[in-house]
Design a protein around this motif. Structure first.
Motif, PDB file in Angstrom:
ATOM      1  N   ARG A   1       1.532   8.998  -6.669  1.00 52.26           N
ATOM      2  CA  ARG A   1       1.794  10.429  -6.529  1.00 52.26           C
ATOM      3  C   ARG A   1       2.726  10.952  -7.620  1.00 52.26           C
ATOM      4  NH1 ARG A   1       3.436  11.081  -0.290  1.00 52.26           N
ATOM      5  NH2 ARG A   1       3.709  13.261  -0.935  1.00 52.26           N
ATOM      6  N   LEU A   2       3.327  10.042  -8.380  1.00 51.91           N
ATOM      7  CA  LEU A   2       4.200  10.467  -9.473  1.00 51.91           C
ATOM      8  C   LEU A   2       3.382  11.031 -10.627  1.00 51.91           C
ATOM      9  CD1 LEU A   2       6.600   7.379  -9.741  1.00 51.91           C
ATOM     10  CD2 LEU A   2       7.182   9.631  -8.812  1.00 51.91           C
TER      11      LEU A   2
ATOM     12  N   GLN B   1       0.828  -1.205   0.000  1.00 51.45           N
ATOM     13  CA  GLN B   1       0.000   0.000   0.000  1.00 51.45           C
ATOM     14  C   GLN B   1       0.866   1.260   0.000  1.00 51.45           C
ATOM     15  OE1 GLN B   1      -2.681   0.271   3.322  1.00 51.45           O
ATOM     16  NE2 GLN B   1      -3.827   1.982   2.456  1.00 51.45           N
ATOM     17  N   GLU B   2       1.949   1.243   0.771  1.00 52.27           N
ATOM     18  CA  GLU B   2       2.850   2.400   0.815  1.00 52.27           C
ATOM     19  C   GLU B   2       3.529   2.611  -0.535  1.00 52.27           C
ATOM     20  OE1 GLU B   2       4.089   2.079   5.565  1.00 52.27           O
ATOM     21  OE2 GLU B   2       5.352   1.177   3.999  1.00 52.27           O
ATOM     22  N   ILE B   3       3.941   1.506  -1.157  1.00 55.59           N
ATOM     23  CA  ILE B   3       4.606   1.593  -2.454  1.00 55.59           C
ATOM     24  C   ILE B   3       3.648   2.126  -3.515  1.00 55.59           C
ATOM     25  CG2 ILE B   3       5.654   0.240  -4.315  1.00 55.59           C
ATOM     26  CD1 ILE B   3       6.695  -1.658  -2.079  1.00 55.59           C
ATOM     27  N   GLN B   4       2.414   1.570  -3.536  1.00 55.19           N
ATOM     28  CA  GLN B   4       1.430   2.012  -4.515  1.00 55.19           C
ATOM     29  C   GLN B   4       1.078   3.485  -4.314  1.00 55.19           C
ATOM     30  OE1 GLN B   4      -1.445  -1.329  -3.836  1.00 55.19           O
ATOM     31  NE2 GLN B   4      -1.456  -1.437  -6.055  1.00 55.19           N
TER      32      GLN B   4
ATOM     33  N   GLN C   1       9.801   8.990   3.871  1.00 55.46           N
ATOM     34  CA  GLN C   1       8.876   9.459   4.917  1.00 55.46           C
ATOM     35  C   GLN C   1       8.378   8.282   5.751  1.00 55.46           C
ATOM     36  OE1 GLN C   1       5.789  11.611   2.881  1.00 55.46           O
ATOM     37  NE2 GLN C   1       7.228  13.013   1.875  1.00 55.46           N
ATOM     38  N   PHE C   2       8.332   7.093   5.127  1.00 57.30           N
ATOM     39  CA  PHE C   2       7.905   5.915   5.863  1.00 57.30           C
ATOM     40  C   PHE C   2       9.063   5.295   6.658  1.00 57.30           C
ATOM     41  CE2 PHE C   2       5.050   5.983   2.109  1.00 57.30           C
ATOM     42  CZ  PHE C   2       3.850   6.128   2.777  1.00 57.30           C
ATOM     43  N   ASN C   3      10.281   5.504   6.159  1.00 58.78           N
ATOM     44  CA  ASN C   3      11.458   4.922   6.790  1.00 58.78           C
ATOM     45  C   ASN C   3      12.603   5.932   6.745  1.00 58.78           C
ATOM     46  OD1 ASN C   3      13.502   3.377   7.785  1.00 58.78           O
ATOM     47  ND2 ASN C   3      13.420   1.798   6.197  1.00 58.78           N
ATOM     48  N   PRO C   4      12.637   6.856   7.707  1.00 62.95           N
ATOM     49  CA  PRO C   4      13.617   7.947   7.680  1.00 62.95           C
ATOM     50  C   PRO C   4      15.057   7.454   7.594  1.00 62.95           C
ATOM     51  CG  PRO C   4      11.954   8.312   9.371  1.00 62.95           C
ATOM     52  CD  PRO C   4      11.744   6.921   8.862  1.00 62.95           C
ATOM     53  N   GLU C   5      15.356   6.266   8.079  1.00 61.06           N
ATOM     54  CA  GLU C   5      16.723   5.746   8.031  1.00 61.06           C
ATOM     55  C   GLU C   5      17.131   5.396   6.621  1.00 61.06           C
ATOM     56  OE1 GLU C   5      17.060   2.520  10.702  1.00 61.06           O
ATOM     57  OE2 GLU C   5      16.512   3.680  12.487  1.00 61.06           O
TER      58      GLU C   5
ATOM     59  N   TYR D   1      12.428   8.586 -15.928  1.00 58.01           N
ATOM     60  CA  TYR D   1      12.809   7.487 -15.043  1.00 58.01           C
ATOM     61  C   TYR D   1      13.670   7.999 -13.886  1.00 58.01           C
ATOM     62  CZ  TYR D   1      14.524   2.797 -13.764  1.00 58.01           C
ATOM     63  OH  TYR D   1      14.831   1.634 -13.113  1.00 58.01           O
ATOM     64  N   HIS D   2      14.636   8.842 -14.203  1.00 56.74           N
ATOM     65  CA  HIS D   2      15.513   9.408 -13.181  1.00 56.74           C
ATOM     66  C   HIS D   2      14.699  10.204 -12.165  1.00 56.74           C
ATOM     67  CE1 HIS D   2      19.129  11.246 -11.473  1.00 56.74           C
ATOM     68  NE2 HIS D   2      18.486  12.403 -11.535  1.00 56.74           N
ATOM     69  N   ARG D   3      13.787  11.028 -12.654  1.00 56.48           N
ATOM     70  CA  ARG D   3      12.969  11.839 -11.745  1.00 56.48           C
ATOM     71  C   ARG D   3      12.060  10.961 -10.892  1.00 56.48           C
ATOM     72  NH1 ARG D   3      11.317  16.721 -15.909  1.00 56.48           N
ATOM     73  NH2 ARG D   3      13.362  17.728 -15.936  1.00 56.48           N
ATOM     74  N   ALA D   4      11.547   9.889 -11.483  1.00 58.56           N
ATOM     75  CA  ALA D   4      10.694   8.973 -10.724  1.00 58.56           C
ATOM     76  C   ALA D   4      11.468   8.344  -9.575  1.00 58.56           C
ATOM     77  CB  ALA D   4      10.143   7.887 -11.647  1.00 58.56           C
ATOM     78  N   ILE D   5      12.705   7.914  -9.858  1.00 57.98           N
ATOM     79  CA  ILE D   5      13.537   7.304  -8.828  1.00 57.98           C
ATOM     80  C   ILE D   5      13.767   8.288  -7.685  1.00 57.98           C
ATOM     81  CG2 ILE D   5      15.844   6.411  -8.296  1.00 57.98           C
ATOM     82  CD1 ILE D   5      14.192   4.481  -9.935  1.00 57.98           C
ATOM     83  N   GLN D   6      14.125   9.517  -8.035  1.00 55.16           N
ATOM     84  CA  GLN D   6      14.402  10.521  -7.010  1.00 55.16           C
ATOM     85  C   GLN D   6      13.148  10.826  -6.188  1.00 55.16           C
ATOM     86  OE1 GLN D   6      17.590  11.376  -6.558  1.00 55.16           O
ATOM     87  NE2 GLN D   6      17.964   9.990  -8.271  1.00 55.16           N
ATOM     88  N   THR D   7      12.012  10.952  -6.847  1.00 52.73           N
ATOM     89  CA  THR D   7      10.768  11.279  -6.153  1.00 52.73           C
ATOM     90  C   THR D   7      10.311  10.129  -5.263  1.00 52.73           C
ATOM     91  OG1 THR D   7      10.103  12.674  -8.019  1.00 52.73           O
ATOM     92  CG2 THR D   7       8.390  12.059  -6.448  1.00 52.73           C
ATOM     93  N   LEU D   8      10.437   8.902  -5.754  1.00 54.18           N
ATOM     94  CA  LEU D   8      10.044   7.745  -4.949  1.00 54.18           C
ATOM     95  C   LEU D   8      10.921   7.610  -3.711  1.00 54.18           C
ATOM     96  CD1 LEU D   8       9.259   5.066  -7.693  1.00 54.18           C
ATOM     97  CD2 LEU D   8       7.635   6.104  -6.094  1.00 54.18           C
ATOM     98  N   ARG D   9      12.207   7.841  -3.877  1.00 56.18           N
ATOM     99  CA  ARG D   9      13.108   7.783  -2.718  1.00 56.18           C
ATOM    100  C   ARG D   9      12.681   8.808  -1.666  1.00 56.18           C
ATOM    101  NH1 ARG D   9      18.477   7.084  -6.387  1.00 56.18           N
ATOM    102  NH2 ARG D   9      18.663   4.826  -6.237  1.00 56.18           N
ATOM    103  N   LEU D  10      12.286   9.994  -2.140  1.00 59.36           N
ATOM    104  CA  LEU D  10      11.855  11.041  -1.227  1.00 59.36           C
ATOM    105  C   LEU D  10      10.562  10.646  -0.512  1.00 59.36           C
ATOM    106  CD1 LEU D  10      12.119  13.913  -0.094  1.00 59.36           C
ATOM    107  CD2 LEU D  10      10.835  14.722  -2.099  1.00 59.36           C
TER     108      LEU D  10
END
Length: 199
Positions: free
Chosen positions: A145-146, A137-140, A195-199, A182-191
Motif C-alpha cells: 500500500r506504500l 501476508q499482513e506485512i506484505q 489496524q491489525f494490532n491496536p495495542e 524512508y521516514h514516511r514509509a515507517i510512519q505509514t507502515l506503523r499506521l
C-alpha cells in the motif's frame, strides 16, 4: 625448458569460472526472496515480479559476474530498479495516463524539497519493527500500500540493510530524498499495521 602444461592452465580457468558461478548461485539464493517481495509490492503481479527479478539476475550475470562479489548487491538492485522503472513506463503508456503521471511526480518532488532535514532512522530492526505477531501476508499487504518510492526506500534500508548513500545510488535520487521516503514509509507502515494490532 618445459612450461606449465596447457591442461593445467585450462583447469585453473575452469575452476575460476566455476567459483564465480557458485558464488553467483549463492548470491541469487540469498537475495531472490526479498527481491521478489519488493517487486510484488511494486507491481502487484507475481508473474511480472518474477520476470523482473530473473531478467535482473541474467543482466548481472552477463555484465558484472567478474566484478567483486561485494559489489553485486548494489549492482543487482540498481538493475532491478531500472527494470521496474521501464515496466512502469510501459504500463503508463498502455493506460495513456501521461498527464496524471507528470502531476504525481512534480507534487512528490515539491514535497521532498521541504523535508530534506528528516533524520534517517538507521537503527530500526525490521524484526522488531514488524512485530512477530503480524503474519507475512499482513506485512506484505501493508508494504504494497506504500507509494513505490517509499517501498523501495524501506525495503532497501530496512530489509537489505543498505546505507543511505547506497540506497540513493540505486534509487537514483538524493540522500535527503531517501531519508524522506524512508521516514514516511515507517510512519505509514506503523499506521497500517496498527489496524491489525491496536495495542
Amino acid at each position: 625448458m618445459d612450461s606449465f602444461p596447457k591442461s593445467d592452465v585450462h583447469a585453473s580457468t575452469v575452476d575460476s569460472t566455476e567459483s564465480i558461478e557458485q558464488r553467483l548461485s549463492v548470491f541469487i539464493k540469498q537475495v531472490s526472496g526479498r527481491a521478489l517481495i519488493m517487486m510484488e509490492a511494486a507491481t502487484g503481479h507475481h508473474d511480472v515480479a518474477r520476470d523482473l527479478v530473473q531478467e535482473s539476475f541474467i543482466a548481472l550475470h552477463q555484465h558484472y559476474a567478474k566484478r567483486p562479489a561485494s559489489e553485486w548487491t548494489p549492482l543487482f538492485y540498481t538493475i532491478l530498479n531500472n527494470r521496474l522503472m521501464d515496466w512502469r513506463r510501459q504500463e503508463t503508456r498502455k493506460q495513456k495516463r501521461f498527464a496524471w503521471l507528470r502531476l504525481t511526480v512534480v507534487e512528490d518532488e515539491q514535497e521532498l524539497d521541504s523535508s530534506l532535514l528528516i533524520e534517517d532512522e538507521q537503527n530500526i530492526n525490521p524484526a522488531e519493527f514488524l512485530n512477530q505477531e503480524f503474519t507475512l501476508q499482513e506485512i506484505q499487504k501493508a508494504i504494497s500500500r506504500l507509494p513505490l518510492r517509499q517501498q523501495q526506500a524501506f525495503l532497501l534500508r530496512a530489509w537489505e540493510n543498505m546505507d543511505t548513500k547506497t540506497t540513493a545510488t540505486i534509487m537514483d535520487c538524493s540522500e535527503g530524498s531517501v531519508k524522506t521516503h524512508y521516514h514516511r514509509a515507517i510512519q505509514t507502515l506503523r499506521l497500517h499495521l496498527s489496524q491489525f494490532n491496536p495495542e
